[in-house]
Design a protein around this motif. Sequence first.
Motif, PDB file in Angstrom:
ATOM      1  N   MET A   1       0.739  -1.691   0.828  1.00 47.26           N
ATOM      2  CA  MET A   1       1.896  -1.827   1.707  1.00 47.26           C
ATOM      3  C   MET A   1       1.514  -2.627   2.946  1.00 47.26           C
ATOM      4  O   MET A   1       0.362  -2.641   3.368  1.00 47.26           O
ATOM      5  N   ILE A   2       2.524  -3.277   3.505  1.00 49.39           N
ATOM      6  CA  ILE A   2       2.334  -4.082   4.706  1.00 49.39           C
ATOM      7  C   ILE A   2       3.276  -3.549   5.784  1.00 49.39           C
ATOM      8  O   ILE A   2       4.459  -3.269   5.516  1.00 49.39           O
ATOM      9  N   LEU A   3       2.778  -3.416   7.010  1.00 48.54           N
ATOM     10  CA  LEU A   3       3.586  -2.963   8.135  1.00 48.54           C
ATOM     11  C   LEU A   3       3.944  -4.157   9.008  1.00 48.54           C
ATOM     12  O   LEU A   3       3.064  -4.900   9.449  1.00 48.54           O
ATOM     13  N   GLY A   4       5.234  -4.352   9.252  1.00 47.44           N
ATOM     14  CA  GLY A   4       5.695  -5.369  10.179  1.00 47.44           C
ATOM     15  C   GLY A   4       6.273  -4.708  11.418  1.00 47.44           C
ATOM     16  O   GLY A   4       7.079  -3.776  11.312  1.00 47.44           O
ATOM     17  N   ILE A   5       5.855  -5.173  12.579  1.00 46.46           N
ATOM     18  CA  ILE A   5       6.352  -4.657  13.859  1.00 46.46           C
ATOM     19  C   ILE A   5       7.087  -5.785  14.561  1.00 46.46           C
ATOM     20  O   ILE A   5       6.556  -6.894  14.698  1.00 46.46           O
ATOM     21  N   ASP A   6       8.312  -5.516  15.002  1.00 47.94           N
ATOM     22  CA  ASP A   6       9.135  -6.521  15.685  1.00 47.94           C
ATOM     23  C   ASP A   6       9.500  -5.992  17.070  1.00 47.94           C
ATOM     24  O   ASP A   6      10.226  -5.004  17.199  1.00 47.94           O
ATOM     25  N   LEU A   7       8.998  -6.670  18.093  1.00 52.64           N
ATOM     26  CA  LEU A   7       9.187  -6.243  19.481  1.00 52.64           C
ATOM     27  C   LEU A   7      10.344  -7.033  20.088  1.00 52.64           C
ATOM     28  O   LEU A   7      10.143  -8.023  20.797  1.00 52.64           O
ATOM     29  N   GLY A   8      11.566  -6.613  19.804  1.00 54.44           N
ATOM     30  CA  GLY A   8      12.737  -7.327  20.292  1.00 54.44           C
ATOM     31  C   GLY A   8      12.975  -7.106  21.771  1.00 54.44           C
ATOM     32  O   GLY A   8      12.327  -6.278  22.423  1.00 54.44           O
ATOM     33  N   THR A   9      13.944  -7.835  22.299  1.00 54.66           N
ATOM     34  CA  THR A   9      14.274  -7.716  23.718  1.00 54.66           C
ATOM     35  C   THR A   9      14.826  -6.343  24.052  1.00 54.66           C
ATOM     36  O   THR A   9      14.529  -5.779  25.105  1.00 54.66           O
ATOM     37  N   SER A  10      15.619  -5.777  23.154  1.00 47.23           N
ATOM     38  CA  SER A  10      16.239  -4.483  23.426  1.00 47.23           C
ATOM     39  C   SER A  10      15.889  -3.417  22.388  1.00 47.23           C
ATOM     40  O   SER A  10      16.361  -2.290  22.486  1.00 47.23           O
ATOM     41  N   MET A  11      15.068  -3.770  21.380  1.00 45.96           N
ATOM     42  CA  MET A  11      14.747  -2.824  20.322  1.00 45.96           C
ATOM     43  C   MET A  11      13.342  -3.091  19.799  1.00 45.96           C
ATOM     44  O   MET A  11      12.946  -4.241  19.604  1.00 45.96           O
ATOM     45  N   VAL A  12      12.581  -2.012  19.575  1.00 45.30           N
ATOM     46  CA  VAL A  12      11.267  -2.088  18.952  1.00 45.30           C
ATOM     47  C   VAL A  12      11.391  -1.472  17.566  1.00 45.30           C
ATOM     48  O   VAL A  12      11.892  -0.351  17.420  1.00 45.30           O
ATOM     49  N   LYS A  13      10.935  -2.213  16.540  1.00 47.11           N
ATOM     50  CA  LYS A  13      11.099  -1.743  15.168  1.00 47.11           C
ATOM     51  C   LYS A  13       9.780  -1.820  14.417  1.00 47.11           C
ATOM     52  O   LYS A  13       8.965  -2.712  14.658  1.00 47.11           O
ATOM     53  N   ALA A  14       9.616  -0.890  13.486  1.00 47.50           N
ATOM     54  CA  ALA A  14       8.508  -0.930  12.540  1.00 47.50           C
ATOM     55  C   ALA A  14       9.085  -0.833  11.138  1.00 47.50           C
ATOM     56  O   ALA A  14       9.991  -0.027  10.887  1.00 47.50           O
ATOM     57  N   VAL A  15       8.577  -1.660  10.236  1.00 45.17           N
ATOM     58  CA  VAL A  15       9.100  -1.733   8.873  1.00 45.17           C
ATOM     59  C   VAL A  15       7.921  -1.718   7.902  1.00 45.17           C
ATOM     60  O   VAL A  15       6.977  -2.495   8.055  1.00 45.17           O
ATOM     61  N   ILE A  16       7.987  -0.836   6.918  1.00 41.44           N
ATOM     62  CA  ILE A  16       6.997  -0.810   5.846  1.00 41.44           C
ATOM     63  C   ILE A  16       7.579  -1.553   4.643  1.00 41.44           C
ATOM     64  O   ILE A  16       8.686  -1.244   4.188  1.00 41.44           O
ATOM     65  N   PHE A  17       6.827  -2.540   4.138  1.00 43.97           N
ATOM     66  CA  PHE A  17       7.219  -3.297   2.949  1.00 43.97           C
ATOM     67  C   PHE A  17       6.259  -2.984   1.803  1.00 43.97           C
ATOM     68  O   PHE A  17       5.053  -2.809   2.022  1.00 43.97           O
ATOM     69  N   SER A  18       6.812  -2.961   0.592  1.00 44.21           N
ATOM     70  CA  SER A  18       5.958  -2.858  -0.587  1.00 44.21           C
ATOM     71  C   SER A  18       5.301  -4.205  -0.839  1.00 44.21           C
ATOM     72  O   SER A  18       5.650  -5.217  -0.216  1.00 44.21           O
ATOM     73  N   ASP A  19       4.352  -4.255  -1.772  1.00 48.26           N
ATOM     74  CA  ASP A  19       3.690  -5.529  -2.053  1.00 48.26           C
ATOM     75  C   ASP A  19       4.637  -6.537  -2.693  1.00 48.26           C
ATOM     76  O   ASP A  19       4.324  -7.727  -2.777  1.00 48.26           O
ATOM     77  N   GLU A  20       5.824  -6.080  -3.136  1.00 45.07           N
ATOM     78  CA  GLU A  20       6.830  -6.989  -3.689  1.00 45.07           C
ATOM     79  C   GLU A  20       7.883  -7.385  -2.658  1.00 45.07           C
ATOM     80  O   GLU A  20       8.860  -8.052  -2.986  1.00 45.07           O
ATOM     81  N   GLY A  21       7.705  -6.920  -1.407  1.00 40.56           N
ATOM     82  CA  GLY A  21       8.638  -7.290  -0.352  1.00 40.56           C
ATOM     83  C   GLY A  21       9.820  -6.370  -0.195  1.00 40.56           C
ATOM     84  O   GLY A  21      10.748  -6.669   0.566  1.00 40.56           O
ATOM     85  N   ARG A  22       9.848  -5.243  -0.899  1.00 40.03           N
ATOM     86  CA  ARG A  22      10.934  -4.283  -0.724  1.00 40.03           C
ATOM     87  C   ARG A  22      10.722  -3.482   0.553  1.00 40.03           C
ATOM     88  O   ARG A  22       9.602  -3.076   0.860  1.00 40.03           O
TER      89      ARG A  22
END
Length: 481
Positions: A1-22
């Motif tokens: 799995m891959i973890l993507g973190i997005d530090l937006g201007t008004s929102m901080v998000k973390a997303v876990i993706f499978s190796d197929e991008g789900r």
Amino acid sequence: MILGIDLGTSMVKAVIFSDEGRCLAVASRRSSPQALGGGRIEQDFEEIVTAVSDVVREVCGAPGHVPDAIGITGQSDGLWLLDENGRGVRPAVSWLDDRGNPYLQGWIDSGAFEAVFRRNANAIFPGSHAPLMAALRDGDPDALTRAHTASYLKDGILQRLTGARVTDASDASLPFLDIARRDYDPEILDILGLSEMRRLLAPVMPAPGRSFALNAEGAALTGLPEGVPVHAGPFDLVACPMGAGLREVGDGLIIIGTTLACEVLTDHVDTRGAPVGMTLCMPQDGRWVRSMPATVGTATLDWVLDLVGASHTDVEGLLAQSPPGANGVTALPFFSATGERAPFVDVRARGQLAGLSTATSRADLVRAVCESVAYAARHCIEAAGLTGRVLVCGGGSNSQTWSQMVADVLQRPLHIAPRPEVGARGAAIAAMDAVGLAYDADLWTRAESIIEPNRDAAQHYEDGFAVYLDTVEAARGLWNR
């Protein structure tokens, strides 16, 4: 799995993706830019550090949810002054802050603004490092003295998680980078009178970047084991094209977010023409995105919704109540206090609504503003050099009616980028590239759907776009009288 973190201007998000991008899990926390009055907007770096800790623990809390790599993206620009340990020496100055306006105007008047563009194909805007450094040199010089790094947000988070003090070429592209060599240009610093700021600039990672191991502090913050590879970069205006699948030169992406970012993938740097827009380094050598990041995105829609006492859940219904052309109401969407930065630069740019009468409804106002943003998208994407297909992402693309409006104004099919969290997806892809993990790029970036333009609306929106361009030119003369 891959973890993507997005530090937006008004929102901080973390997303876990499978190796197929789900997308397997998403967590978010709001961040709180503070409006201090007088156009000043600042953010608390420690609040964002805490938000990162919370969202990573939430998505990785299930057994077995230890990612193979972590990719970080997010807002760029602003001025995040950090000490040697990655702690803020003062609240960060947001990219939305307008205290850099007079310094930018001075550089425009003196010719320095254009001289910088002729060197690196990037047009400085008020919320970028250079004007904010100049403003703090006059307004808070002690903070600059105490700072070890003039950082970007995601790089500050990387330092807290791994101890690494580096930046990505995408962030550094504007304002100080030689984007062909991917290193700082001392001539640009000299042109702007900021040569003494060189000590604050973090080293630029070579293409395609590298990862750093999660250290003890990072492990304590995230709840993950030490040693997980972490990659910071590119920032959101480059991560989104990666997550959307922008791979062919000439293809474009429209991000209908807080910023209306219109971007085209290119294989050359062009310093000719009007000094406007950004030319941002992609992770691979020899590729850049020519970006026209207008300040007229969903923030403009938020403004008109607040004006008429409506919310985002009302948008589709309001757009259905007003016909194309908004019963004669037209708009210019330049409501940002910092003016406009693409496809023209003018710190005095201001919005307007015209054609109002006592018969005008709140639905007409909302439609007029949405149409004006669609016209701005065409203005920007054409200025960026679009020749290929068009993809779209961002919160505004969740409105089917608004997306259809953009397709009708462009008279081109819109490919809806894979959802959710295109920016975090791009960060995950960049992390896999940096670490050397194999993946199926087509599978990760396959479009969700395609919106075909309504040919019956072509002439109406062609005429409307011509009126929009004429109105912009007339207004520019008024702003600068």
